[in-house]
Design an enzyme around this catalytic site. Structure first.
Site, short mmCIF file in Angstrom:
data_model
loop_
_atom_site.label_atom_id
_atom_site.label_comp_id
_atom_site.label_asym_id
_atom_site.label_seq_id
_atom_site.Cartn_x
_atom_site.Cartn_y
_atom_site.Cartn_z
N GLU A 43 -16.43 -11.95 4.93
CA GLU A 43 -16.77 -10.53 4.91
C GLU A 43 -17.91 -10.21 5.89
O GLU A 43 -17.88 -9.19 6.57
CB GLU A 43 -17.19 -10.12 3.49
CG GLU A 43 -16.05 -10.07 2.49
CD GLU A 43 -15.02 -9.00 2.83
OE1 GLU A 43 -15.42 -7.90 3.26
OE2 GLU A 43 -13.82 -9.28 2.70
N CYS A 202 -2.67 2.68 9.25
CA CYS A 202 -3.54 3.86 9.37
C CYS A 202 -4.62 3.62 10.41
O CYS A 202 -5.82 3.69 10.14
CB CYS A 202 -4.15 4.18 8.01
SG CYS A 202 -4.76 5.87 7.86
N CYS A 209 2.63 6.20 10.63
CA CYS A 209 2.88 6.83 9.33
C CYS A 209 4.26 6.46 8.76
O CYS A 209 4.45 6.45 7.55
CB CYS A 209 2.75 8.34 9.45
SG CYS A 209 1.08 8.88 9.93
N CYS A 212 3.94 3.58 6.42
CA CYS A 212 2.89 3.68 5.40
C CYS A 212 3.48 3.98 4.03
O CYS A 212 4.29 4.92 3.89
CB CYS A 212 1.88 4.76 5.79
SG CYS A 212 0.57 4.99 4.56
N CYS A 218 0.52 11.91 1.64
CA CYS A 218 -0.69 11.89 2.47
C CYS A 218 -0.97 13.28 3.06
O CYS A 218 -0.11 13.88 3.71
CB CYS A 218 -0.53 10.87 3.59
SG CYS A 218 -1.92 10.88 4.77
#
Length: 357
Positions: A43, A202, A209, A212, A218
């Site tokens: 991370e 995204c 899209c 997605c 959305c």
């Protein structure tokens, strides 16, 4: 208030989990582990850095520092070479400090609570939540750049995301999405799915899209405003800075200076820097003459987060012994050892052009 006030937040989380399990990333070296140390390391490395760049650094770092205790017992000078070139060097210094605090106050283990994790050096709210979710399955939402893009577009959240009011709304929405999900929610898959969705579908420039799982509901997709969200930050001109870097060569050695911490390159070894050629020439005189070669090399532009640095390297080769002695943070480093020295990326690039590191 966000504009997409459709109900069904539980469906939002489920759609992301289902998509991640089928289409998300599953073969990265830090996945399929509950080891909080490995999750934490990935991370931190992934902040402001692309996945393809991180993989090699991650594997080399773990080979040298396989556990929190090994990292905590090391000196900072031992850690920095394994971060050199990755940038944002405060991350490495905080990583080392955090390992020492974990070893001293937490028995060499991460606490399970995201609130407690967030008190450790160099760990913010989103990173703490990711560690808690991946390592312990805690229902703690994350909010990094990829996730902000998903949330602002899906829920129609306008406003620069770094502003306090917008950020608070994003976190509130993320918390609602987690709490509305069923108790059986796979938090690791949901958290990874948000990251994968933001980086794969995204995307910032041209979101895909059609692939997605959230497209039907959305706000940005149904209103055709993908390019407007997230709300772009007002553009501002980056300050320009200049410096001269001295590549002082004595036979097969180069003079390097260790940079002071904290600082942009704190803990790394760099070439001596000067504000102008006159100061550089004075430094050369102090080191002794004659110099049989003084060559201005091609300049280099290095872009930092808050400014641009124009570097003008000068290669100076000295005959015989030099008069001055290295300062307390200076050292003559053999050319054969430069490749293993913790050098900032632009300095390594400059020296590689001369010595093929």
């Amino acid at each position: 208030m966000y504009l997409n006030e459709r109900p069904g937040l539980a469906d939002f989380a489920k759609a992301i989990v289902d998509w991640q399990k089928q289409h998300g990333r599953h073969h990265l070296p830090w996945q399929d582990t509950r080891d909080a140390y490995r999750i934490w390391l990935s991370e931190i490395m992934l902040q402001q850095t692309q996945v393809t760049t991180v993989i090699g650094y991650y594997e080399r770092f773990l080979k040298r520092f396989p556990t929190i205790s090994v990292l905590a017992e090391a000196e900072q000078d031992e850690v920095m070479p394994y971060w050199a070139g990755l940038g944002y060097y405060a991350r490495a210094r905080n990583l080392h400090r955090c390992a020492q605090e974990l070893a001293t106050n937490w028995g060499g283990q991460f606490p399970e609570s995201p609130e407690q994790i967030a008190t450790l050096p160099g760990i913010g709210r989103s990173t703490a939540a990711a560690i808690a979710a991946f390592a312990y399955g805690k229902r703690s939402p994350i909010m990094d750049g990829n996730v902000k893009r998903v949330f602002t577009r899906y829920f129609g959240i306008y406003g620069v995301s770094s502003l306090r009011a917008t950020e608070q709304l994003l976190w509130k929405t993320a918390e609602e999405a987690v709490h509305a999900a069923p108790d059986t929610l796979d938090m690791a898959a949901y958290t990874q799915g948000l990251m994968d969705l933001g980086s794969d579908c995204c995307t910032r420039g041209k979101p895909d899209c059609a692939r997605c799982p959230l497209q039907a509901s959305c706000y940005a997709n149904t209103h055709g405003v993908q390019s407007e969200l997230p709300t772009p930050k007002p553009k501002k001109t980056s300050p320009q800075r200049e410096c001269k870097m001295l590549i002082l060569q004595r036979q097969d050695q180069i003079l390097l200076e260790q940079q002071v911490s904290p600082g942009i390159w704190g803990g790394l070894w760099s070439l001596p820097q000067y504000g102008d050629v006159a100061a550089l020439e004075v430094a050369c005189t102090n080191w002794g003459q004659p110099c049989r070669e003084s060559q201005k090399m091609a300049g280099l532009l290095h872009v930092f987060t808050h400014f641009k640095l124009h570097i003008e390297p000068w290669h100076v080769v000295c005959d015989g012994a030099v008069v001055a002695e290295p300062g307390p943070r200076q050292a003559w480093v053999p050319v054969t050892e430069l490749g293993a020295t913790a050098l900032p990326a632009p300095v390594k690039k400059i020296l590689s052009g001369l010595f093929a590191l």
